[in-house]
Design a protein around this motif. Structure first.
Motif, mmCIF file in Angstrom:
data_model
loop_
_atom_site.group_PDB
_atom_site.id
_atom_site.type_symbol
_atom_site.label_atom_id
_atom_site.label_comp_id
_atom_site.label_asym_id
_atom_site.label_seq_id
_atom_site.Cartn_x
_atom_site.Cartn_y
_atom_site.Cartn_z
ATOM 1 N N PHE A 1 0.902 -1.146 -0.151
ATOM 2 C CA PHE A 1 0.109 -0.156 0.135
ATOM 3 C C PHE A 1 0.683 1.304 -0.032
ATOM 4 O O PHE A 1 0.428 2.254 -0.801
ATOM 5 C CB PHE A 1 -1.008 0.042 1.159
ATOM 6 C CG PHE A 1 -1.835 1.240 1.249
ATOM 7 C CD1 PHE A 1 -2.950 1.338 0.547
ATOM 8 C CD2 PHE A 1 -1.389 2.264 2.107
ATOM 9 C CE1 PHE A 1 -3.793 2.396 0.511
ATOM 10 C CE2 PHE A 1 -2.419 3.406 2.003
ATOM 11 C CZ PHE A 1 -3.590 3.266 1.384
ATOM 12 N N ARG A 2 2.000 1.304 0.658
ATOM 13 C CA ARG A 2 2.771 2.431 0.649
ATOM 14 C C ARG A 2 3.558 2.501 -0.883
ATOM 15 O O ARG A 2 3.701 3.847 -0.948
ATOM 16 C CB ARG A 2 4.099 2.165 1.940
ATOM 17 C CG ARG A 2 3.658 2.352 2.988
ATOM 18 C CD ARG A 2 4.800 2.263 4.292
ATOM 19 N NE ARG A 2 4.470 2.527 5.598
ATOM 20 C CZ ARG A 2 4.440 3.563 6.127
ATOM 21 N NH1 ARG A 2 4.708 5.079 5.119
ATOM 22 N NH2 ARG A 2 4.212 3.817 7.211
ATOM 23 N N LEU A 3 3.779 1.627 -1.416
ATOM 24 C CA LEU A 3 4.193 1.712 -2.749
ATOM 25 C C LEU A 3 3.446 2.204 -3.623
ATOM 26 O O LEU A 3 3.675 3.246 -4.384
ATOM 27 C CB LEU A 3 4.570 0.217 -3.390
ATOM 28 C CG LEU A 3 5.726 0.199 -4.375
ATOM 29 C CD1 LEU A 3 6.854 0.905 -4.128
ATOM 30 C CD2 LEU A 3 5.954 -1.386 -4.819
ATOM 31 N N VAL A 4 1.943 1.862 -3.500
ATOM 32 C CA VAL A 4 0.896 2.432 -4.389
ATOM 33 C C VAL A 4 0.799 3.777 -4.063
ATOM 34 O O VAL A 4 0.681 4.853 -5.002
ATOM 35 C CB VAL A 4 -0.284 1.686 -4.027
ATOM 36 C CG1 VAL A 4 -1.596 2.363 -4.852
ATOM 37 C CG2 VAL A 4 -0.165 0.341 -4.866
ATOM 38 N N ALA A 5 0.666 4.182 -2.839
ATOM 39 C CA ALA A 5 0.672 5.911 -2.357
ATOM 40 C C ALA A 5 1.763 6.332 -2.856
ATOM 41 O O ALA A 5 1.611 7.603 -3.436
ATOM 42 C CB ALA A 5 0.465 5.760 -0.682
ATOM 43 N N LYS A 6 2.984 6.124 -2.826
ATOM 44 C CA LYS A 6 4.215 6.767 -3.219
ATOM 45 C C LYS A 6 4.076 6.868 -4.650
ATOM 46 O O LYS A 6 4.163 8.004 -5.319
ATOM 47 C CB LYS A 6 5.368 5.847 -2.992
ATOM 48 C CG LYS A 6 6.592 6.588 -3.518
ATOM 49 C CD LYS A 6 7.781 5.891 -3.048
ATOM 50 C CE LYS A 6 9.143 6.386 -3.402
ATOM 51 N NZ LYS A 6 10.299 5.569 -3.314
ATOM 52 N N GLN A 7 3.639 5.890 -5.613
ATOM 53 C CA GLN A 7 3.546 5.951 -6.800
ATOM 54 C C GLN A 7 2.079 7.145 -7.502
ATOM 55 O O GLN A 7 2.464 7.922 -8.175
ATOM 56 C CB GLN A 7 2.944 4.788 -7.683
ATOM 57 C CG GLN A 7 4.266 3.956 -7.456
ATOM 58 C CD GLN A 7 4.038 2.309 -8.046
ATOM 59 O OE1 GLN A 7 2.672 1.987 -8.117
ATOM 60 N NE2 GLN A 7 4.983 1.534 -8.227
ATOM 61 N N LEU A 8 1.132 7.095 -6.638
ATOM 62 C CA LEU A 8 -0.090 8.084 -6.819
ATOM 63 C C LEU A 8 0.407 9.447 -6.757
ATOM 64 O O LEU A 8 0.226 10.287 -7.496
ATOM 65 C CB LEU A 8 -0.957 7.530 -6.098
ATOM 66 C CG LEU A 8 -2.064 6.201 -6.537
ATOM 67 C CD1 LEU A 8 -3.017 5.838 -5.336
ATOM 68 C CD2 LEU A 8 -2.451 6.455 -7.687
ATOM 69 N N LEU A 9 1.081 9.511 -5.468
ATOM 70 C CA LEU A 9 1.360 10.990 -5.132
ATOM 71 C C LEU A 9 2.715 11.680 -5.829
ATOM 72 O O LEU A 9 2.540 12.844 -5.884
ATOM 73 C CB LEU A 9 1.538 11.116 -3.423
ATOM 74 C CG LEU A 9 0.162 10.649 -2.703
ATOM 75 C CD1 LEU A 9 0.342 10.719 -1.405
ATOM 76 C CD2 LEU A 9 -1.008 11.416 -3.247
ATOM 77 N N SER A 10 3.717 10.698 -6.083
ATOM 78 C CA SER A 10 4.879 11.256 -6.693
ATOM 79 C C SER A 10 4.478 11.987 -7.834
ATOM 80 O O SER A 10 5.526 12.892 -8.192
ATOM 81 C CB SER A 10 5.899 10.452 -6.630
ATOM 82 O OG SER A 10 6.183 9.769 -5.475
ATOM 83 N N GLU A 11 3.603 11.590 -8.512
ATOM 84 C CA GLU A 11 3.457 12.000 -9.981
ATOM 85 C C GLU A 11 2.917 13.572 -9.870
ATOM 86 O O GLU A 11 3.095 14.215 -10.933
ATOM 87 C CB GLU A 11 2.347 11.294 -10.625
ATOM 88 C CG GLU A 11 2.988 9.818 -11.024
ATOM 89 C CD GLU A 11 1.828 8.769 -11.280
ATOM 90 O OE1 GLU A 11 0.611 9.405 -11.502
ATOM 91 O OE2 GLU A 11 1.923 7.640 -11.717
ATOM 92 N N ASN A 12 2.323 14.025 -8.868
ATOM 93 C CA ASN A 12 1.565 15.357 -8.786
ATOM 94 C C ASN A 12 2.127 16.024 -7.648
ATOM 95 O O ASN A 12 1.110 16.796 -6.978
ATOM 96 C CB ASN A 12 0.081 14.932 -8.809
ATOM 97 C CG ASN A 12 -0.370 14.476 -10.045
ATOM 98 O OD1 ASN A 12 -0.168 14.755 -10.791
ATOM 99 N ND2 ASN A 12 -0.991 13.170 -9.632
ATOM 100 N N ILE A 13 3.420 15.923 -7.186
ATOM 101 C CA ILE A 13 3.703 16.842 -5.914
ATOM 102 C C ILE A 13 3.606 18.143 -6.271
ATOM 103 O O ILE A 13 2.904 18.792 -4.935
ATOM 104 C CB ILE A 13 5.382 16.637 -5.730
ATOM 105 C CG1 ILE A 13 5.495 15.191 -5.446
ATOM 106 C CG2 ILE A 13 5.824 17.471 -4.654
ATOM 107 C CD1 ILE A 13 7.025 14.828 -5.309
#
Length: 793
Positions: free
Chosen positions: A248-260
């Motif tokens: 879940f952390r990995l998914v969250a990182k991918q989702l949010l890193s794209e739109n910092i």
């Protein structure tokens, strides 16, 4: 103003009660003979309906239904009628003005007609902070009676949150079972319902892995619909529940890193910093820090707390951001409650903030709270954090306050106070007359309170709950053995539900208590299907680490490992090392772990874990890899690790030089094949004479490891003369032994076994022998080493 409002409400209710008999609308509702008549009156008089009208209307609907035979009732028609929804909304809006008796009548009327409406009404009561109201108790009673009929996870999740503060443990377990069933039966579950289940678990302070994992699967399936607010809430709840999921952390990182760059307002940025900060790479981390400095002045008091907490988790001591946070804090200090101030102080001390003025204000506020505090937990927390201040001058009022709350303190509160007292006394921070004497008396009273609290313990679950938070030297020195003895007296209360907590306690205290360990093993085997695989890992680790075999050893390990094998998930970062310690290497499990797909997922998930946990998992995997290569070469699993072990050693090279006749006869800090590090190595020929490393063409400073494949042990090392043998000399500190005995723990026993397989004769020197009075002189130590090196009895 509050008194005036209450007076107005009282007058209004009195007036309504006085005119009740002359209320025409009320008379009309009471004289209705059909449900549609009630609905028509509601539709025409929405603006005039009081809480009394709403209650009477709902009750009338039920009375009309009750008069009909069961098969002729029209409950579905009523539930779906628009005016019934109007009545339910009015009931929610007017609940603040209802007396408890009226609320109960309304509850039962709604219940008989509609469970969904009941869930909304109950949530409304909960949001109005009636958590412990008798009315919430009535809701819980209704849910208890109707639980089997609830088939909608949305309704159940709302009710679970609403009644979470007033339920028994048995009712809690029924709710958990029902929620698990409904989550299992539904193919698609909205992530909001799973969030409510997490909130319920947090409310009842229970880390229940089966439900947590089901909720986590829902979040992963709904990942594309999660926004930053939902992700922040989920990770916050995970943190409070002590649950983590790297996927879940990995998914969250991918989702949010794209739109910092999208999250630039203070509220969303604070959540972004909390989520991404601990797992961000260097570039993202730098961008987060720059943005945090830029908008620091706009942070609210809560957002400052979140930023500092995350900086501590990141081990980030960015001086520029820390100064900004300290500057902003000056205007927010008065808005924090006592526990927030305690946490804030802890973060600033750990991050090494140098704002002396800020610390002075914090001390003043904390002392003010301490003087007025009547809650033992708050008092202990304040005293603990005051002890973190450097050069803190302890006032006598602090000692007096500590003495006053001791009899009411739980074990972890006593531990906090004891730690502070010992520190202050050690660093001479008690400056009034007879301060040391007073401190000693207080410590003795503290010890007595600890013993008394233990003696009164008659519930193992409550005792283990207290022990979860105890983690200090005072407890280890004063109460550890007495606590183990108390657990033995309560041994009949050990169940499958508390074996994990008991295992954690025994691991933490390093106690090898056969009766408790045997009971844990038997309860685990009998209830293996009820215990979650994650919990099995830690139970097995307890036995492996303490090098203890229960009576039915084979059955115990086989049952546990079979349970793990059937529930192994790809890429999980769990402590595999227990298998190395126990010497159990199930082929199916080994092949699944040392598989490219599994290891690739594990590597990806490790990227989002904190550095300490990342290193721990990699070390466990390396130890397992080494053990499998040495003990199961038939698996053909290659060795693919470099050195990761670097233990502390006691260097006695000078004495070995004297015994052997020169420094060229012994090597220090030697790295063996498969990356075992040993303190000293020497070689003796068949006549027990030392062989020189110079003669063997081996550099004395050669500590490089030799990379070996699975089928070779000594390739790359010069062959020894016939009859010669390598000697490995190891010094064992207290960590190598169980706390209450000289029994060797699993890690050191495993190392000895593997070194012997590599051709060594292993000499292990226990700390309690080396540091004993018998070896108090150099001559005695030389003789001791000589006997062990040459194998002289």
């Amino acid at each position: 103003m509050l008194c005036l409002r209450q007076a107005c409400l009282f007058t209004l209710r009195h007036y309504q009660a006085r005119t009740l008999s002359s209320d025409l609308l009320l008379s009309q509702i009471n004289s209705c003979t059909h449900e549609d008549e009630v609905f028509n009156l509601v539709g025409r008089n929405k603006a005039r309906l009081s809480e009394k009208h709403v209650g009477i209307a709902l009750n009338m609907l039920w009375q009309l239904q009750k008069k009909r035979p069961l098969l002729l009732r029209t409950s579905d028609y009523i539930r779906n009628h628009s005016q019934f929804l109007t009545l339910c909304i009015l009931a929610e809006n007017k609940v603040e003005h209802m007396e408890d008796e009226a609320i109960v009548d309304t509850l039962y009327s709604i219940l008989r007609l509609s469970l969904p409406a009941l869930s909304k009404f109950a949530l409304c009561l909960y949001k109005r902070h009636r958590h412990f109201s008798p009315v919430i108790g009535q809701v819980a009673h209704i849910v208890d009676m109707k639980l089997d009929s609830i088939q909608d996870i949305r309704i159940l999740s709302v009710l679970m949150i609403s009644i979470s503060d007033v339920i028994s443990q048995r009712f809690r377990d029924r709710l958990l079972h029902k929620a698990g069933q409904l989550l299992e039966e539904k193919d698609e579950v909205h992530f909001n319902y799973a969030k409510r289940i997490l909130q319920f678990l947090q409310n009842v302070k229970l880390r229940y892995h089966p439900l947590l994992e089901k909720c986590n699967k829902i979040f992963l399936k709904s990942a594309s619909h999660l926004d930053i607010h939902s992700i922040s809430l989920i990770l916050g709840l995970y943190e409070q529940l002590g649950f983590d999921n790297a996927e879940f952390r990995l998914v969250a990182k991918q989702l949010l890193s794209e739109n910092i760059d999208v999250y630039c307002d203070p509220e969303t940025f604070a959540k972004l910093f909390f989520i991404l900060g601990p797992m961000a790479g260097p570039k993202v981390r730098e961008r987060l820090l720059v943005t945090a400095v830029r908008i620091a002045e706009e942070f609210s008091s809560y957002q400052v707390l979140v930023i500092l907490k995350t900086m501590q988790k990141m081990k980030c001591r960015n001086s520029h951001l820390l100064k900004k946070m300290a500057s902003v804090l000056h205007k927010h200090l008065d808005s924090y409650h006592v526990i927030q101030l305690v946490k804030l102080t802890q973060y600033l001390v750990v991050l090494r903030c140098h704002d002396l003025e800020l610390f002075a204000k914090l001390k003043m506020l904390l002392l003010g709270f301490l003087k007025s505090s009547v809650i033992p937990a708050d008092t202990a927390a304040i005293i603990r954090v005051l002890a973190m201040f450097p050069s803190f001058q302890v006032e006598e009022v602090i000692i007096n306050k500590a003495a006053a709350v001791l009899p009411q303190c739980k074990l972890h509160h006593l531990d906090c106070i004891a730690t502070a007292l010992v520190k202050w006394n050690h660093y001479d921070q008690l400056h009034w007359q007879n301060s040391s004497e007073l401190c000693v008396k207080l410590l003795q009273k503290l010890n007595d309170c600890g013993f008394q609290r233990l003696q009164k313990a008659n519930n193992l679950n409550l005792l283990l709950e207290e022990l979860t938070h105890v983690n200090g030297e005072w407890f280890e020195e004063v109460l550890s053995e007495e606590t183990v003895a108390m657990c033995q007296r309560l041994i009949d209360q050990i169940t499958w539900a508390n074996v994990l907590q008991l295992s954690f306690f025994l691991i933490k205290t390093n106690h090898r208590c056969p009766s408790l360990l045997d009971r844990i093993a038997s309860v685990t085997v009998e209830n293996i299907d009820k215990i979650h695989p994650v919990e099995i890992y830690f139970i097995l680790f307890l036995f492996s680490a303490l090098n203890y075999d229960p009576p039915a050893n084979e059955e115990f390990f086989e049952s546990c490992i079979q349970h793990l094998t059937s529930n192994l998930r790809e890429g999980i970062a769990n402590p595999f090392n227990f298998m190395s310690l126990a010497g159990y290497f199930p082929p199916v499990l080994m092949m699944r772990i040392f598989n490219v797909s599994f290891l690739s997922k594990l590597d990806a998930q490790l990227e989002v874990l904190p550095d300490i946990l990342k290193q721990r998992v990699r070390l466990c995997l390396m130890k397992l890899n080494r053990a499998v290569c040495l003990e199961c070469p038939e698996f053909h699993i290659p060795w693919f690790h470099d050195s990761q072990i670097n233990p502390l050693r006691q260097h006695v090279h000078r004495m070995l030089t004297e015994i052997l006749g020169g420094s060229h006869y012994a090597r220090m800090s030697v790295l063996t094949p498969y990356c075992y590090e040993i303190d000293f190595e020497c070689i003796l020929d068949e006549n027990k004479k030392p062989l020189s490393y110079v003669a063997q063409n081996t550099p004395l400073d050669d500590v490089e490891g030799i990379r070996l494949t699975h089928d070779i042990k000594d390739k790359g090392r010069k062959a020894l003369p016939p009859g010669a043998q390598r000697i490995a000399l190891e010094f064992l500190d207290s960590k190598a032994f169980s706390k209450d005995s000289h029994h060797l723990k699993g890690e050191s026993a495993l190392k000895k076994r593997h070194l012997e397989m590599l051709g060594y004769r292993v000499v292990q020197i226990p700390h309690f022998e080396w540091n004993s009075m018998v070896l108090s002189t150099k001559g005695e130590q030389l003789e001791y080493l000589r006997r062990h090196l040459y194998g002289i009895q």
